[in-house]
Motif scaffolding. Structure first.
Motif, PDB file in Angstrom:
ATOM      1  N   THR A 334       0.812  -1.220   0.000  1.00  0.00           N
ATOM      2  CA  THR A 334       0.000   0.000   0.000  1.00  0.00           C
ATOM      3  C   THR A 334       0.845   1.269   0.000  1.00  0.00           C
ATOM      4  O   THR A 334       0.346   2.356   0.284  1.00  0.00           O
ATOM      5  N   ILE A 343      -2.664   4.863   6.758  1.00  0.00           N
ATOM      6  CA  ILE A 343      -2.826   3.425   6.543  1.00  0.00           C
ATOM      7  C   ILE A 343      -1.740   2.659   7.286  1.00  0.00           C
ATOM      8  O   ILE A 343      -2.009   1.635   7.925  1.00  0.00           O
ATOM      9  N   ASN A 362     -11.056  -2.560   3.693  1.00  0.00           N
ATOM     10  CA  ASN A 362     -11.265  -1.121   3.819  1.00  0.00           C
ATOM     11  C   ASN A 362     -10.359  -0.349   2.862  1.00  0.00           C
ATOM     12  O   ASN A 362     -10.789   0.637   2.236  1.00  0.00           O
ATOM     13  N   ILE A 363      -9.120  -0.794   2.747  1.00  0.00           N
ATOM     14  CA  ILE A 363      -8.186  -0.149   1.821  1.00  0.00           C
ATOM     15  C   ILE A 363      -8.708  -0.262   0.398  1.00  0.00           C
ATOM     16  O   ILE A 363      -8.687   0.704  -0.375  1.00  0.00           O
ATOM     17  N   GLU A 364      -9.222  -1.440   0.024  1.00  0.00           N
ATOM     18  CA  GLU A 364      -9.739  -1.622  -1.335  1.00  0.00           C
ATOM     19  C   GLU A 364     -10.933  -0.720  -1.596  1.00  0.00           C
ATOM     20  O   GLU A 364     -11.027  -0.096  -2.664  1.00  0.00           O
ATOM     21  N   ARG A 365     -11.845  -0.615  -0.628  1.00  0.00           N
ATOM     22  CA  ARG A 365     -13.014   0.258  -0.818  1.00  0.00           C
ATOM     23  C   ARG A 365     -12.582   1.711  -0.995  1.00  0.00           C
ATOM     24  O   ARG A 365     -13.096   2.412  -1.870  1.00  0.00           O
ATOM     25  N   GLU A 366     -11.638   2.144  -0.166  1.00  0.00           N
ATOM     26  CA  GLU A 366     -11.181   3.533  -0.266  1.00  0.00           C
ATOM     27  C   GLU A 366     -10.430   3.774  -1.570  1.00  0.00           C
ATOM     28  O   GLU A 366     -10.635   4.779  -2.255  1.00  0.00           O
ATOM     29  N   TRP A 367      -9.554   2.835  -1.910  1.00  0.00           N
ATOM     30  CA  TRP A 367      -8.692   3.012  -3.076  1.00  0.00           C
ATOM     31  C   TRP A 367      -9.507   3.019  -4.369  1.00  0.00           C
ATOM     32  O   TRP A 367      -9.281   3.840  -5.265  1.00  0.00           O
ATOM     33  N   SER A 369     -12.489   3.851  -4.767  1.00  0.00           N
ATOM     34  CA  SER A 369     -13.463   4.950  -4.838  1.00  0.00           C
ATOM     35  C   SER A 369     -12.820   6.263  -5.248  1.00  0.00           C
ATOM     36  O   SER A 369     -13.506   7.262  -5.443  1.00  0.00           O
ATOM     37  N   ILE A 370     -11.482   6.267  -5.398  1.00  0.00           N
ATOM     38  CA  ILE A 370     -10.798   7.482  -5.843  1.00  0.00           C
ATOM     39  C   ILE A 370     -11.271   7.818  -7.253  1.00  0.00           C
ATOM     40  O   ILE A 370     -11.244   6.955  -8.137  1.00  0.00           O
ATOM     41  N   THR A 373      -8.006   6.923 -10.405  1.00  0.00           N
ATOM     42  CA  THR A 373      -6.890   6.129  -9.893  1.00  0.00           C
ATOM     43  C   THR A 373      -5.649   6.297 -10.744  1.00  0.00           C
ATOM     44  O   THR A 373      -4.542   6.027 -10.302  1.00  0.00           O
TER      45      THR A 373
END
Length: 380
Positions: A334, A343, A362-367, A369-370, A373
């Protein structure tokens, strides 16, 4: 280009000039390269019979202490790595029966072909360790004569061996006489500075004593990882010796692989560029420069590998220890995520599989949603 064959006497692992009477013990080292595309038709075999190691592409995972442990090497093997190296193994630790050292030295079939990299400065320790590595199932022995870490150098080991060529050759000879599997050595271009004459003399001596291949990182020990690898040295060394040269240093993209092969290297080692980026293996082997983290699909594939890595780590070390060891890896996975400091703080508080999986989710959901990307810079 076809390299000459060398006999493998039944009483020794040393290579000597061709002898028709020793045909039963040929070390079969072959490389076929189409010079219009140095990666087309690649085929490198080191060893003979059951001891042979066959590579169908030139990308090898280098030894990296604290990084390339069995769980991560398993991920790399799944992605196409055919040969990977262990973390550095203390020959004295093996001789004295250190449990920690023996754990580092462990081999499991799921990681594919394995080269056990041992370090030390005493022939008796190195010889014993090499025998143990062969007994454990490793496919090749590698002697570390290039590590720049102070705690290794003060023992006269690693890169310090370059300063004492007689001892280096004695250590190498002891290992060659102890095992039947291929033996290699990893060296640097000098200690404080590069001295062309003495260095090339040492390389010739190493080649003539009977190693199966030489891995060269064209930086000095004093440089560590600073500056740039002096790639021109690969041209010179590969034209000087009759054994395969494996190039190490600054391999990040397929173009680096091609450049080293065109300079005469038979294969390349990749280390730091794979930290937290196992999917880079596919690009190094198959080509392409597309940033996998520029798309939602790429991010999900990247974090899928992280989840698999966590599972392997827990299965290998047990839950708590496996999760704790995985923390550093998740930090590397990450490292390019916006808000990585936040993080990272969360990473070092997880200690169970469920907590770590929830964090990755949680990291995947946040990432993903950028909004764009593609703005994440891709470099290492």
């Amino acid at each position: 280009m076809l390299l000459p064959h060398y006999p493998w006497p039944s009483h020794s692992n040393r290579a000597h000039p061709p002898d028709e009477g020793c045909s039963d013990y040929i070390i079969d080292i072959r490389l076929r390269v189409n010079m219009e595309d140095v990666l087309t038709g690649f085929d490198l075999t080191v060893g003979s019979g059951d001891a042979g190691i066959s590579l169908h592409h030139p990308v090898i995972a280098s030894p990296m202490a604290g990084v390339f442990d069995p769980p991560y090497r398993r991920i790399l093997h799944d992605l196409g790595i055919e040969l990977s190296y262990t973390e550095m193994i203390s020959s004295r630790g093996i001789y004295e029966g250190s449990g920690k050292t023996e754990e580092i030295a462990g081999w499991i079939p799921e990681i594919g072909c394995s080269a056990a990299q041992i370090f030390g400065s005493e022939p008796v320790y190195l010889s014993h360790a090499a025998k143990e590595m062969e007994r454990m199932g490793h496919h090749m022995i590698d002697i570390n004569a290039g590590c720049p870490k102070r705690k290794v150098l003060v023992q006269g080991s690693g890169g310090a061996l370059i300063r004492t060529p007689e001892r280096l050759l004695a250590c190498l000879g002891a290992v060659l006489d102890s095992v039947r599997i291929p033996v290699s050595i990893k060296i640097r271009s000098g200690y404080h500075t590069f001295e062309k004459g003495p260095f090339l003399d040492l390389v010739k001596d190493i080649s003539s004593i009977g190693v199966s291949c030489i891995a060269l990182h064209p930086r000095t020990v004093a440089q560590g990882f600073r500056g740039s690898a002096e790639r021109g040295l690969i041209d010179e060394v590969s034209s000087l010796v009759d054994v395969p040269v494996i190039a190490s240093g600054d391999v990040r993209e397929r173009s680096d692989v091609v450049d080293y092969l065109r300079r005469g290297a038979r294969a390349v080692m990749v280390g730091r560029a794979l930290m937290g980026d196992p999917l880079r293996v596919k690009r190094l082997i198959n080509g392409g420069t597309h940033d996998p983290l520029s798309t939602v699909e790429g991010i999900r594939e990247h974090l899928k590998r992280a989840r698999e890595h966590l599972v392997h780590s827990v299965n290998h070390y047990g839950e708590r220890r496996g999760c704790v060891r995985f923390r550093s890896h998740l930090g590397w996975y990450t490292a390019r995520f916006p808000g990585r400091k936040r993080i990272r703080d969360r990473i070092f508080h997880v200690s169970s599989t469920d907590e770590t999986m929830d964090l990755i989710d949680n990291i995947e959901r946040e990432w993903t949603s950028i909004p764009s990307t593609g703005n994440i810079k891709y470099s290492r």
